[in-house]
Design a protein around this motif. Structure first.
Motif, PDB file in Angstrom:
ATOM      1  N   ARG A 242       0.832  -1.207   0.000  1.00  6.26           N
ATOM      2  CA  ARG A 242       0.000   0.000   0.000  1.00  6.26           C
ATOM      3  C   ARG A 242       0.868   1.259   0.000  1.00  6.26           C
ATOM      4  O   ARG A 242       0.550   2.239  -0.687  1.00  6.26           O
ATOM      5  N   ALA A 243       1.981   1.231   0.709  1.00  8.89           N
ATOM      6  CA  ALA A 243       2.899   2.378   0.704  1.00  8.89           C
ATOM      7  C   ALA A 243       3.490   2.582  -0.691  1.00  8.89           C
ATOM      8  O   ALA A 243       3.607   3.712  -1.169  1.00  8.89           O
ATOM      9  N   ILE A 244       3.846   1.492  -1.347  1.00 10.05           N
ATOM     10  CA  ILE A 244       4.364   1.571  -2.722  1.00 10.05           C
ATOM     11  C   ILE A 244       3.320   2.219  -3.625  1.00 10.05           C
ATOM     12  O   ILE A 244       3.630   3.117  -4.417  1.00 10.05           O
ATOM     13  N   LEU A 245       2.082   1.794  -3.522  1.00  9.16           N
ATOM     14  CA  LEU A 245       1.008   2.344  -4.357  1.00  9.16           C
ATOM     15  C   LEU A 245       0.804   3.832  -4.091  1.00  9.16           C
ATOM     16  O   LEU A 245       0.639   4.613  -5.034  1.00  9.16           O
TER      17      LEU A 245
ATOM     18  N   SER B 278      12.447   6.650  -9.266  1.00 11.00           N
ATOM     19  CA  SER B 278      13.350   5.533  -9.545  1.00 11.00           C
ATOM     20  C   SER B 278      13.075   4.443  -8.516  1.00 11.00           C
ATOM     21  O   SER B 278      12.530   4.704  -7.436  1.00 11.00           O
ATOM     22  N   ASN B 279      13.436   3.237  -8.852  1.00  9.54           N
ATOM     23  CA  ASN B 279      13.244   2.144  -7.902  1.00  9.54           C
ATOM     24  C   ASN B 279      14.017   2.413  -6.617  1.00  9.54           C
ATOM     25  O   ASN B 279      13.527   2.123  -5.524  1.00  9.54           O
ATOM     26  N   ALA B 280      15.218   2.992  -6.733  1.00 12.01           N
ATOM     27  CA  ALA B 280      16.024   3.278  -5.540  1.00 12.01           C
ATOM     28  C   ALA B 280      15.317   4.282  -4.629  1.00 12.01           C
ATOM     29  O   ALA B 280      15.265   4.103  -3.403  1.00 12.01           O
ATOM     30  N   GLU B 281      14.747   5.329  -5.220  1.00 13.50           N
ATOM     31  CA  GLU B 281      14.035   6.340  -4.435  1.00 13.50           C
ATOM     32  C   GLU B 281      12.769   5.749  -3.823  1.00 13.50           C
ATOM     33  O   GLU B 281      12.456   5.990  -2.655  1.00 13.50           O
ATOM     34  N   LEU B 282      12.038   4.959  -4.606  1.00 15.76           N
ATOM     35  CA  LEU B 282      10.835   4.321  -4.094  1.00 15.76           C
ATOM     36  C   LEU B 282      11.179   3.398  -2.930  1.00 15.76           C
ATOM     37  O   LEU B 282      10.518   3.424  -1.880  1.00 15.76           O
TER      38      LEU B 282
ATOM     39  N   ARG C  21      11.818   5.358   0.174  1.00 18.29           N
ATOM     40  CA  ARG C  21      10.597   5.935   0.749  1.00 18.29           C
ATOM     41  C   ARG C  21       9.747   4.903   1.485  1.00 18.29           C
ATOM     42  O   ARG C  21       9.069   5.251   2.455  1.00 18.29           O
ATOM     43  N   VAL C  22       9.775   3.650   1.022  1.00 17.54           N
ATOM     44  CA  VAL C  22       8.962   2.617   1.678  1.00 17.54           C
ATOM     45  C   VAL C  22       9.796   1.730   2.603  1.00 17.54           C
ATOM     46  O   VAL C  22       9.319   0.730   3.113  1.00 17.54           O
ATOM     47  N   ARG C  23      11.059   2.114   2.770  1.00 15.95           N
ATOM     48  CA  ARG C  23      11.981   1.445   3.710  1.00 15.95           C
ATOM     49  C   ARG C  23      12.249  -0.017   3.340  1.00 15.95           C
ATOM     50  O   ARG C  23      12.129  -0.914   4.165  1.00 15.95           O
TER      51      ARG C  23
ATOM     52  N   CYS D   3      11.876  -4.279  -3.375  1.00 20.65           N
ATOM     53  CA  CYS D   3      10.931  -3.249  -3.801  1.00 20.65           C
ATOM     54  C   CYS D   3      10.536  -3.470  -5.260  1.00 20.65           C
ATOM     55  O   CYS D   3       9.351  -3.458  -5.597  1.00 20.65           O
ATOM     56  N   LEU D   4      11.519  -3.719  -6.118  1.00 20.10           N
ATOM     57  CA  LEU D   4      11.229  -3.951  -7.531  1.00 20.10           C
ATOM     58  C   LEU D   4      10.378  -5.207  -7.712  1.00 20.10           C
ATOM     59  O   LEU D   4       9.451  -5.218  -8.522  1.00 20.10           O
ATOM     60  N   ARG D   5      10.673  -6.249  -6.949  1.00 16.42           N
ATOM     61  CA  ARG D   5       9.862  -7.472  -7.036  1.00 16.42           C
ATOM     62  C   ARG D   5       8.407  -7.187  -6.684  1.00 16.42           C
ATOM     63  O   ARG D   5       7.490  -7.674  -7.340  1.00 16.42           O
TER      64      ARG D   5
END
Length: 151
Positions: A6-9, A19-23, A26-28, A34-36
């Motif tokens: 839900r945080a990712i969304l 970017s995936n790194a920034e995302l 942000r979601v720890r 995260c990418l998966r």
């Protein structure tokens, strides 16, 4: 779906270009998990796609109207024909079949009032089965689409 999904969304709705790194930051999470998770949300159809939000004035579509359409008859052929035409028209940026006194709610984006009048007269009112068209012209946008609330 858990709290991290839900945080990712929420983050991707705020900024789909993260970017995936920034995302991940942000979601720890670390970047790989995260990418998966993002890829799984895409495969599951939770994330349907990504796009840029455009300024209507800058692309010649600054005049917007919300339009309700009532059909004279709601037989399968009339409804299907209306829906097919709305799906094809570039001016129609959203079309919804609704319950109530009207049958459809449209969001129409065109250059200006004369362009809207042409669309209304030459397209909407010319369609078979259309009984009534009511236009609600946008004075200003108080709150634009900010994505779906994800709790």
């Amino acid at each position: 779906m858990d709290a991290i999904d839900r945080a990712i969304l929420r983050e991707l709705q705020r900024d789909g270009r993260l970017s995936n790194a920034e995302l991940a930051e942000r979601v720890r999470l670390t970047p790989s998990p995260c990418l998966r998770r993002v890829r799984q949300l895409e495969r599951d159809g939770v994330i349907r796609g990504y796009r840029a939000l455009l300024d209507g004035d800058a692309v010649g579509r600054g005049f917007q109207a919300f339009v309700t359409v009532a059909l004279a008859q709601e037989d399968r052929e009339t409804v299907a024909g209306f829906e097919a035409t709305m799906a094809e028209r570039a001016e129609v940026v959203e079309a919804h079949r609704v319950f109530g006194d009207t049958d459809f709610l449209l969001r129409v984006a065109v250059a200006d009032l004369p362009a809207y009048e042409r669309f209304n007269t030459e397209v909407l009112l010319a369609l078979p089965g259309v009984a009534r068209v009511t236009s609600h012209l946008t004075m200003k946008t108080v709150k634009a689409d900010q994505g779906l609330p994800v709790r």
